[in-house]
Write a protein that holds these residues in place. Structure first.
Motif, PDB file in Angstrom:
ATOM      1  N   VAL A  31     -15.035  -4.197   0.572  1.00 11.99           N
ATOM      2  CA  VAL A  31     -14.436  -5.050  -0.446  1.00 11.99           C
ATOM      3  C   VAL A  31     -15.203  -6.370  -0.486  1.00 11.99           C
ATOM      4  CG1 VAL A  31     -12.329  -6.196  -1.223  1.00 11.99           C
ATOM      5  CG2 VAL A  31     -12.187  -3.995  -0.038  1.00 11.99           C
ATOM      6  N   PRO A  32     -15.894  -6.672  -1.592  1.00  9.24           N
ATOM      7  CA  PRO A  32     -16.658  -7.932  -1.663  1.00  9.24           C
ATOM      8  C   PRO A  32     -15.736  -9.149  -1.584  1.00  9.24           C
ATOM      9  CG  PRO A  32     -17.300  -6.406  -3.419  1.00  9.24           C
ATOM     10  CD  PRO A  32     -16.056  -5.856  -2.792  1.00  9.24           C
ATOM     11  N   GLY A  33     -16.239 -10.229  -1.003  1.00  8.33           N
ATOM     12  CA  GLY A  33     -15.463 -11.456  -0.904  1.00  8.33           C
ATOM     13  C   GLY A  33     -15.387 -12.180  -2.242  1.00  8.33           C
ATOM     14  N   ARG A  34     -14.327 -12.968  -2.417  1.00  9.55           N
ATOM     15  CA  ARG A  34     -14.138 -13.755  -3.639  1.00  9.55           C
ATOM     16  C   ARG A  34     -13.780 -15.196  -3.271  1.00  9.55           C
ATOM     17  NH1 ARG A  34     -10.484  -9.841  -7.627  1.00  9.55           N
ATOM     18  NH2 ARG A  34     -12.001  -8.123  -7.791  1.00  9.55           N
ATOM     19  N   GLY A  35     -14.172 -16.100  -4.124  1.00 10.85           N
ATOM     20  CA  GLY A  35     -13.823 -17.499  -3.901  1.00 10.85           C
ATOM     21  C   GLY A  35     -14.379 -18.060  -2.621  1.00 10.85           C
ATOM     22  N   GLY A  36     -15.594 -17.640  -2.250  1.00 12.45           N
ATOM     23  CA  GLY A  36     -16.213 -18.149  -1.031  1.00 12.45           C
ATOM     24  C   GLY A  36     -15.811 -17.406   0.226  1.00 12.45           C
ATOM     25  N   LYS A  37     -14.887 -16.437   0.115  1.00 10.55           N
ATOM     26  CA  LYS A  37     -14.460 -15.684   1.293  1.00 10.55           C
ATOM     27  C   LYS A  37     -15.427 -14.547   1.565  1.00 10.55           C
ATOM     28  CE  LYS A  37      -9.517 -16.635   0.705  1.00 10.55           C
ATOM     29  NZ  LYS A  37      -8.154 -16.027   0.553  1.00 10.55           N
ATOM     30  N   GLU A  38     -15.523 -14.180   2.844  1.00  7.34           N
ATOM     31  CA  GLU A  38     -16.412 -13.096   3.232  1.00  7.34           C
ATOM     32  C   GLU A  38     -15.809 -11.748   2.828  1.00  7.34           C
ATOM     33  OE1 GLU A  38     -17.343 -13.209   7.323  1.00  7.34           O
ATOM     34  OE2 GLU A  38     -18.350 -15.158   7.252  1.00  7.34           O
ATOM     35  N   GLY A  39     -16.702 -10.791   2.575  1.00  6.80           N
ATOM     36  CA  GLY A  39     -16.256  -9.438   2.296  1.00  6.80           C
ATOM     37  C   GLY A  39     -15.708  -8.784   3.558  1.00  6.80           C
ATOM     38  N   HIS A  40     -15.005  -7.666   3.395  1.00  4.41           N
ATOM     39  CA  HIS A  40     -14.426  -6.988   4.542  1.00  4.41           C
ATOM     40  C   HIS A  40     -14.295  -5.494   4.258  1.00  4.41           C
ATOM     41  CE1 HIS A  40     -10.985  -7.784   1.887  1.00  4.41           C
ATOM     42  NE2 HIS A  40     -10.429  -6.717   2.427  1.00  4.41           N
ATOM     43  N   GLU A  41     -14.135  -4.733   5.311  1.00  2.00           N
ATOM     44  CA  GLU A  41     -13.932  -3.304   5.173  1.00  2.00           C
ATOM     45  C   GLU A  41     -12.438  -3.003   5.025  1.00  2.00           C
ATOM     46  OE1 GLU A  41     -15.715  -1.271   8.448  1.00  2.00           O
ATOM     47  OE2 GLU A  41     -17.651  -1.112   7.440  1.00  2.00           O
ATOM     48  N   LYS A  42     -12.144  -2.043   4.190  1.00  6.03           N
ATOM     49  CA  LYS A  42     -10.770  -1.601   3.998  1.00  6.03           C
ATOM     50  C   LYS A  42     -10.720  -0.089   4.190  1.00  6.03           C
ATOM     51  CE  LYS A  42      -7.042  -1.357   0.565  1.00  6.03           C
ATOM     52  NZ  LYS A  42      -6.624  -1.710  -0.820  1.00  6.03           N
ATOM     53  N   ALA A  43      -9.801   0.368   5.008  1.00  9.30           N
ATOM     54  CA  ALA A  43      -9.685   1.797   5.291  1.00  9.30           C
ATOM     55  C   ALA A  43      -8.554   2.407   4.464  1.00  9.30           C
ATOM     56  CB  ALA A  43      -9.444   2.039   6.768  1.00  9.30           C
ATOM     57  N   HIS A  44      -8.818   3.562   3.887  1.00 10.83           N
ATOM     58  CA  HIS A  44      -7.812   4.344   3.182  1.00 10.83           C
ATOM     59  C   HIS A  44      -7.528   5.589   4.014  1.00 10.83           C
ATOM     60  CE1 HIS A  44      -8.330   1.985  -0.551  1.00 10.83           C
ATOM     61  NE2 HIS A  44      -9.606   1.953  -0.201  1.00 10.83           N
ATOM     62  N   PHE A  45      -6.260   5.917   4.201  1.00 13.65           N
ATOM     63  CA  PHE A  45      -5.872   7.035   5.048  1.00 13.65           C
ATOM     64  C   PHE A  45      -5.194   8.113   4.205  1.00 13.65           C
ATOM     65  CE2 PHE A  45      -5.912   3.225   7.691  1.00 13.65           C
ATOM     66  CZ  PHE A  45      -6.722   3.633   8.742  1.00 13.65           C
ATOM     67  N   PHE A  46      -5.673   9.354   4.370  1.00 16.84           N
ATOM     68  CA  PHE A  46      -5.151  10.455   3.571  1.00 16.84           C
ATOM     69  C   PHE A  46      -4.797  11.639   4.467  1.00 16.84           C
ATOM     70  CE2 PHE A  46      -8.511   8.332   0.975  1.00 16.84           C
ATOM     71  CZ  PHE A  46      -7.653   7.653   0.136  1.00 16.84           C
ATOM     72  N   ASP A  47      -3.706  12.315   4.116  1.00 19.08           N
ATOM     73  CA  ASP A  47      -3.303  13.529   4.812  1.00 19.08           C
ATOM     74  C   ASP A  47      -3.961  14.731   4.147  1.00 19.08           C
ATOM     75  OD1 ASP A  47      -1.627  12.292   6.685  1.00 19.08           O
ATOM     76  OD2 ASP A  47       0.054  12.264   5.278  1.00 19.08           O
ATOM     77  N   LEU A  48      -4.510  15.626   4.958  1.00 21.57           N
ATOM     78  CA  LEU A  48      -5.161  16.826   4.477  1.00 21.57           C
ATOM     79  C   LEU A  48      -4.356  18.056   4.872  1.00 21.57           C
ATOM     80  CD1 LEU A  48      -8.860  16.141   5.644  1.00 21.57           C
ATOM     81  CD2 LEU A  48      -7.765  15.391   3.515  1.00 21.57           C
ATOM     82  N   VAL A  49      -4.302  19.036   3.984  1.00 27.36           N
ATOM     83  CA  VAL A  49      -3.763  20.357   4.314  1.00 27.36           C
ATOM     84  C   VAL A  49      -4.774  21.389   3.824  1.00 27.36           C
ATOM     85  CG1 VAL A  49      -1.334  19.703   4.287  1.00 27.36           C
ATOM     86  CG2 VAL A  49      -2.415  20.413   2.165  1.00 27.36           C
TER      87      VAL A  49
END
Length: 230
Positions: free
Chosen positions: A153-171
Motif C-alpha cells: 500500500v503506497p504511502g500518502r501525505g508524506g507517510k511511508e508505504g506499508h504491506e497489508k495482508a489479506h487472508f482467505f479460506d480455501l476449500v
C-alpha cells in the motif's frame, strides 16, 4: 501480488451512497449467477463495491435483471464486535464495472423472484500467496487451508508505504484437494477457483456469513533463493 476476481452476473439490487469527508460516491451491487461444476449447477450471490465519480452514472443503468461485469480484487477486513469477538469479512472491490443487456433466455429467477444469469455467468478468482497453516481434511469432506496474499500500500501525505495482508479460506475437492494436501504451512501457491458464500447459525443464535474460495487448480510455486519465509 496476484489477487484478481472477475464476476459476470445479473443485477439483483444496487445502492448508491456517499462516504467520507469528500462524499465520494460508493456503488454497492449484488450480482447473481449460476456456475456449472461438472454436471452440477450452483447459484451464487456476491456483493461488489465500486468507488468513484463514475459510480453515479452507472447507478442509473443497474436495474434488476441488467447484466454487469466486475473486475477487481478480494479485500480482507477484520474488526472487533461489541461482544469482544473478532469478526472478519471478505469483500469484492471492483476496479472496473461495466453494464450490458443479457438475452432474456440467459436469465432465470430464484424462489424469491431474484434474477440471475444462468448462461454466460463468470465467477473466477486467481490468487498467489502463502499457506497460513497445514491443510486439513475430515473423513469425507474437502481439504481446507488458509492463504495469505500480501499487498503493498503506497504511502500518502508524506507517510511511508506499508504491506497489508489479506487472508482467505480455501476449500478444495478431488485432484485440487490432493495437490493442496501435499503442501505445508508457508508454501507459496497459485490457486484458481470460484467464490462461494456460506452461512450458519452461531451458538448465540445469530446468523454468520463467510466467503471462501473453492479451488479448482493449485500450482505450487518456487521461492527465489534467499527469499523471505512466509
Amino acid at each position: 501480488m496476484v489477487n484478481q476476481v472477475k464476476l459476470i452476473g445479473a443485477v439483483v439490487r444496487s445502492e448508491l451512497r456517499n462516504i467520507g469527508k469528500n462524499l465520494t460516491p460508493l456503488l454497492e451491487v449484488t450480482l447473481a449467477g449460476v456456475d456449472e461444476v461438472g454436471e452440477k449447477r450452483f447459484a451464487w450471490y456476491h456483493q461488489v463495491s465500486y468507488l468513484g465519480k463514475r459510480a453515479e452514472r452507472l447507478a442509473e443503468l443497474l436495474a434488476p435483471g441488467a447484466g454487469a461485469v466486475a473486475v477487481g480484487q478480494l479485500e480482507y477486513r477484520s474488526w472487533e464486535g461489541p461482544d469482544g469477538e473478532k469478526r472478519s469479512r471478505v469483500e469484492v472491490k471492483a476496479a472496473a464495472l461495466e453494464v450490458f443487456t443479457p438475452p432474456l433466455e440467459h436469465l432465470d429467477a430464484d424462489s424469491a423472484d431474484n434474477p440471475r444469469l444462468c448462461e454466460g455467468a463468470v465467477n473466477r478468482v486467481t490468487l498467489v500467496g502463502n499457506l497460513t497453516r497445514d491443510p486439513e481434511q475430515g473423513e469425507r469432506g474437502p481439504v481446507k487451508a488458509g492463504l495469505a496474499v500480501t499487498e503493498w500500500v503506497p504511502g500518502r501525505g508524506g507517510k511511508e508505504g506499508h504491506e497489508k495482508a489479506h487472508f482467505f479460506d480455501l476449500v478444495a475437492w478431488n485432484g485440487a484437494g490432493g495437490t493442496l494436501k501435499e503442501c505445508g504451512k508457508g508454501c507459496p501457491l497459485l490457486v484458481e477457483g470460484r467464490l462461494v458464500g456460506e452461512s450458519w447459525e452461531a451458538p448465540d443464535g445469530q446468523r454468520r456469513y463467510a466467503t471462501r474460495v473453492e479451488v479448482a487448480r493449485v500450482i505450487p510455486l518456487l521461492r527465489p533463493a534467499g527469499g523471505p519465509a512466509a
